[in-house]
Design an enzyme around this catalytic site. Sequence first.
Site, PDB file in Angstrom:
ATOM      1  N   GLU A   1      -5.932   0.484  12.148  1.00 59.32           N
ATOM      2  CA  GLU A   1      -4.532   0.621  12.697  1.00 59.32           C
ATOM      3  C   GLU A   1      -4.719   1.655  12.993  1.00 59.32           C
ATOM      4  O   GLU A   1      -3.980   2.627  13.670  1.00 59.32           O
ATOM      5  CB  GLU A   1      -3.876  -0.795  12.163  1.00 59.32           C
ATOM      6  CG  GLU A   1      -4.208  -2.096  13.035  1.00 59.32           C
ATOM      7  CD  GLU A   1      -4.446  -1.738  14.480  1.00 59.32           C
ATOM      8  OE1 GLU A   1      -3.241  -1.652  15.161  1.00 59.32           O
ATOM      9  OE2 GLU A   1      -4.994  -2.433  14.943  1.00 59.32           O
TER      10      GLU A   1
ATOM     11  N   LYS B   1       7.778  11.784 -12.635  1.00 57.60           N
ATOM     12  CA  LYS B   1       7.178  11.387 -13.101  1.00 57.60           C
ATOM     13  C   LYS B   1       6.328  11.954 -14.791  1.00 57.60           C
ATOM     14  O   LYS B   1       5.749  11.030 -15.936  1.00 57.60           O
ATOM     15  CB  LYS B   1       5.855  11.483 -11.793  1.00 57.60           C
ATOM     16  CG  LYS B   1       4.189  10.362 -12.512  1.00 57.60           C
ATOM     17  CD  LYS B   1       3.738   9.797 -11.415  1.00 57.60           C
ATOM     18  CE  LYS B   1       2.635   8.369 -11.934  1.00 57.60           C
ATOM     19  NZ  LYS B   1       2.585   7.830 -10.529  1.00 57.60           N
TER      20      LYS B   1
ATOM     21  N   ASP C   1      -1.967  10.577  -8.578  1.00 59.01           N
ATOM     22  CA  ASP C   1      -0.859  10.091  -6.399  1.00 59.01           C
ATOM     23  C   ASP C   1      -0.759  11.228  -6.196  1.00 59.01           C
ATOM     24  O   ASP C   1       0.352  10.909  -5.579  1.00 59.01           O
ATOM     25  CB  ASP C   1      -0.982   8.530  -6.913  1.00 59.01           C
ATOM     26  CG  ASP C   1       0.835   9.106  -8.313  1.00 59.01           C
ATOM     27  OD1 ASP C   1       0.576   9.885  -8.425  1.00 59.01           O
ATOM     28  OD2 ASP C   1       1.767   7.964  -7.717  1.00 59.01           O
TER      29      ASP C   1
ATOM     30  N   GLU D   1      -5.470   9.263  -4.262  1.00 59.85           N
ATOM     31  CA  GLU D   1      -5.202   7.556  -4.399  1.00 59.85           C
ATOM     32  C   GLU D   1      -4.534   7.391  -2.226  1.00 59.85           C
ATOM     33  O   GLU D   1      -4.449   8.195  -1.329  1.00 59.85           O
ATOM     34  CB  GLU D   1      -3.716   7.613  -4.734  1.00 59.85           C
ATOM     35  CG  GLU D   1      -3.188   5.668  -4.700  1.00 59.85           C
ATOM     36  CD  GLU D   1      -1.876   5.392  -5.129  1.00 59.85           C
ATOM     37  OE1 GLU D   1      -1.921   4.816  -5.770  1.00 59.85           O
ATOM     38  OE2 GLU D   1      -1.053   6.228  -4.190  1.00 59.85           O
TER      39      GLU D   1
ATOM     40  N   GLU E   1      10.447  -4.378   1.894  1.00 57.03           N
ATOM     41  CA  GLU E   1      10.947  -4.597   0.322  1.00 57.03           C
ATOM     42  C   GLU E   1      11.356  -3.260  -0.504  1.00 57.03           C
ATOM     43  O   GLU E   1      12.425  -3.422  -0.900  1.00 57.03           O
ATOM     44  CB  GLU E   1       9.424  -5.228  -0.573  1.00 57.03           C
ATOM     45  CG  GLU E   1      10.178  -5.247  -2.611  1.00 57.03           C
ATOM     46  CD  GLU E   1       8.961  -4.488  -3.203  1.00 57.03           C
ATOM     47  OE1 GLU E   1       9.860  -5.128  -4.373  1.00 57.03           O
ATOM     48  OE2 GLU E   1       8.703  -3.260  -2.325  1.00 57.03           O
TER      49      GLU E   1
END
Length: 254
Positions: A54, A69, A88, A155, A170
């Site tokens: 899509e 991180k 990532d 990633e 969310e």
Amino acid sequence: MEKLAQQYRIHPKQMMNELKRFSLIYKFALDEMNTKINILKEEFIHIHDYNPIEHCNSRIKSPESIIKKLNRKDLSFSIDSIRENIKDIAGIRIICPFITDVYKISQMIEKQRDIELVERKDYIKNPKPNGYQSLHLIIKIPVFMSDRVEMVFVELQIRTIAMDFWASLEHKIYYKYDKEVPERIKKDLKDAAVSAAELDKKMESINNEVANLKVKETHDTDLLTFNEALNGSKSSFQSIINGFFVDASKEGKK
């Protein structure tokens, strides 16, 4: 940045240059992967008359996110540490119509000779406790620089429209909320994730049913066309035979 330069034990200006070059490598890796994904997309559209993708988007982690991180993982502040431990920095999210498309795209990417699969996490077959679903791949891809070849981590998150809809909302709901979320809200979100998964299965079932109808319709149309052509050929042949016997009869009378 100064802390990073100090621990890396080089001049800040040199550190900036290193980081610029370091970030460029991940940009080039994203460019390479986006090209591969676009090729797959174009091939399916023009050859298979179907698009299993899509849309997709990509991003590179900011220096601030990388440092956070490193802190969370209690890792040393160095380029080598970042390169080896933060996998990532370059990320691509691929949105597919159906679950079968997710695995189809994953297989095609994994089979490419210059791609090394490092890690595969299937959160579709095994959703996270909060209901999150997606297929995550950590891959390595070669980036050809002027003086060397770098194998760069990228990633990939491959998911359906319904999975992406749930994950995006969310994230918006939790964004900047740094307190413990009430259990009832967690349960409602998980119920919504289950509903999204059921919708995925239902839509794929409908799509398969329509695809089967199209195949049957095409088969019936082809068969009808063949029979018409065959009957037309028989009529033409019969006309030729009839004409032959009529001509032969006239010759006999002479």
